[in-house]
Write an enzyme that holds these catalytic residues in place. Sequence first.
Site, PDB file in Angstrom:
ATOM      1  N   PHE A 138       0.867  -1.184   0.000  1.00 18.61           N
ATOM      2  CA  PHE A 138       0.000   0.000   0.000  1.00 18.61           C
ATOM      3  C   PHE A 138       0.894   1.221   0.000  1.00 18.61           C
ATOM      4  O   PHE A 138       1.740   1.390   0.871  1.00 18.61           O
ATOM      5  CB  PHE A 138      -0.939   0.057   1.209  1.00 18.61           C
ATOM      6  CG  PHE A 138      -1.892   1.220   1.095  1.00 18.61           C
ATOM      7  CD1 PHE A 138      -3.048   1.112   0.343  1.00 18.61           C
ATOM      8  CD2 PHE A 138      -1.593   2.439   1.679  1.00 18.61           C
ATOM      9  CE1 PHE A 138      -3.909   2.194   0.183  1.00 18.61           C
ATOM     10  CE2 PHE A 138      -2.450   3.535   1.518  1.00 18.61           C
ATOM     11  CZ  PHE A 138      -3.608   3.403   0.775  1.00 18.61           C
ATOM     12  N   ASP A 223       9.616   2.292   1.747  1.00 22.15           N
ATOM     13  CA  ASP A 223       8.453   3.144   2.001  1.00 22.15           C
ATOM     14  C   ASP A 223       8.168   3.064   3.499  1.00 22.15           C
ATOM     15  O   ASP A 223       7.546   2.118   3.978  1.00 22.15           O
ATOM     16  CB  ASP A 223       7.253   2.661   1.177  1.00 22.15           C
ATOM     17  CG  ASP A 223       6.005   3.504   1.427  1.00 22.15           C
ATOM     18  OD1 ASP A 223       6.027   4.333   2.361  1.00 22.15           O
ATOM     19  OD2 ASP A 223       5.016   3.320   0.697  1.00 22.15           O
ATOM     20  N   LYS A 252       3.320  11.059   7.008  1.00 22.79           N
ATOM     21  CA  LYS A 252       2.485  10.922   8.211  1.00 22.79           C
ATOM     22  C   LYS A 252       3.032  11.686   9.420  1.00 22.79           C
ATOM     23  O   LYS A 252       2.827  12.878   9.524  1.00 22.79           O
ATOM     24  CB  LYS A 252       2.272   9.439   8.519  1.00 22.79           C
ATOM     25  CG  LYS A 252       1.462   8.738   7.409  1.00 22.79           C
ATOM     26  CD  LYS A 252       0.893   7.438   7.881  1.00 22.79           C
ATOM     27  CE  LYS A 252       0.330   6.582   6.764  1.00 22.79           C
ATOM     28  NZ  LYS A 252      -1.104   6.612   6.646  1.00 22.79           N
TER      29      LYS A 252
HETATM   30  N1  PLP Z   1       2.913   4.502   1.968  1.00 22.41           N
HETATM   31  C1  PLP Z   1       2.490   3.789   3.010  1.00 22.41           C
HETATM   32  C2  PLP Z   1       3.315   2.641   3.505  1.00 22.41           C
HETATM   33  C3  PLP Z   1       1.280   4.097   3.650  1.00 22.41           C
HETATM   34  O1  PLP Z   1       0.861   3.363   4.678  1.00 22.41           O
HETATM   35  C4  PLP Z   1       0.531   5.187   3.160  1.00 22.41           C
HETATM   36  C5  PLP Z   1      -0.764   5.539   3.787  1.00 22.41           C
HETATM   37  O2  PLP Z   1      -1.327   4.829   4.559  1.00 22.41           O
HETATM   38  C6  PLP Z   1       1.001   5.910   2.056  1.00 22.41           C
HETATM   39  C7  PLP Z   1       2.208   5.543   1.494  1.00 22.41           C
HETATM   40  C8  PLP Z   1       0.222   7.051   1.481  1.00 22.41           C
HETATM   41  O3  PLP Z   1       0.216   8.152   2.330  1.00 22.41           O
HETATM   42  P1  PLP Z   1      -0.884   9.301   2.143  1.00 22.41           P
HETATM   43  O4  PLP Z   1      -2.194   8.729   2.583  1.00 22.41           O
HETATM   44  O5  PLP Z   1      -0.399  10.417   3.032  1.00 22.41           O
HETATM   45  O6  PLP Z   1      -0.890   9.669   0.703  1.00 22.41           O
END
Ligand code: PLP
Length: 402
Positions: A138, A223, A252
């Site tokens: 994700f 990530d 975040k």
């Molecule tokens: N990458 C990971 C591992 C995430 O858990 C998330 C969101 O939950 C994102 C990227 C995307 O972040 P955003 O919701 O701020 O676009």
Amino acid sequence: MENLIALEKKVCAENYAPLPVVLHSGAGVWLTDIHGKRYLDMMSAYSATSFGHSHPRLVAALTAQAQTLAVTSRAYYTDRLGPFLQRLCEMTGMARALPMNTGAEAVETALKAARKWAYQVKGVTPERAQIIVCAGNFAGRTTTIVGFSSEAQYRQGFGPFAPGFVSVPFGDAAALEAAITPDTAAFLVEPVQGEAGIIVPPDGYLAQCRAICSRHNVLLICDEVQTGLCRTGRLLACQHEGVQPDGLILGKALGGGLLPVSAFLARPDVMGVFRPGDHGSTFGGNPLACAVGHAALDLLEEENLAARAERMGALLLGRLRRLRYPAIREVRGKGLLIGMELDSTHISAREFCERLMYFGVLSKDTHGTVVRLAPPLVISEQEIDIAVAAVAAVLDEFDMAA
Ligand code: PLP
């Protein structure tokens, strides 16, 4: 309360299915609804509010900067961006950073950097670069990102999708190595898969991926939008295995739970591919975001939140594992990123979260069967006891009803 829920349903797109609670305020690990009922926050806005709600130091940094200079765009230099990114780079051991706002934007930035690096530095034939991702990933909701998701609903109706992505099973280093070709630019991986249901890979996985990527001149991009900034008990989750990635994505908690602040960080030859005009964002790196992000990084160290997340996470995991109920299939996680997998023949995760809410604890289901327990990192032992007691109360209630 019903009025506000009906209003939101009427005027807002129904792309979420919120629990039926209407929140009004928050302080520390506690949230209060419009009737004055308090809830322990065991979700922390999908790990964005690691410092708790409205941390006074962060609110002070936000307020002072808002009264000084908030948004300029990157058309000019400011006295905030350099010092913030210097702190971020020093703490993470990365050379340079590119500031963005949301996690998805920072992931998109990483994808663009990896492709251009493949053409300019690695020598991949133009338009042939491939990026390897993991099943269950994700990384956000843009069309490129959902295009490489393995979740049918995230893709359904949103194609056509960008080519150039290959998927391998998560936790299987041999599958990664087998998927690498001369066109492979990067491997994009979450050290612990969050949205997939808090999936922790086998010990040694990330270190093996590091070695494989180095051997094949493939960028390892972690990530850590969800796992980073002390959530799993280390500043970065990849540090559990002593891994230094070539590219790192943070978001975040970088915004202190007050603003969207994200960044892509990389080694010099990767970030060096960007020339003026290649990439950008009106709000990315604005002084307000930098002031809050900088204060958030300071707090991580001053409040020793990595050690705290490790200690409180072990406590929470241990106490949840001691609960013996047929409805619990597994409790897993790292630090304060914990998932409780339920047996769906007993109770759905959504139903569980609704019952938990009545006992004054807020959480959220993921993938139908997993209840996420990822509180602000500032949670105390006493508050962990409150959360575990509420989980037990729901299980007791449900057992009696069954
Ligand atoms: N990458 C990971 C591992 C995430 O858990 C998330 C969101 O939950 C994102 C990227 C995307 O972040 P955003 O919701 O701020 O676009």
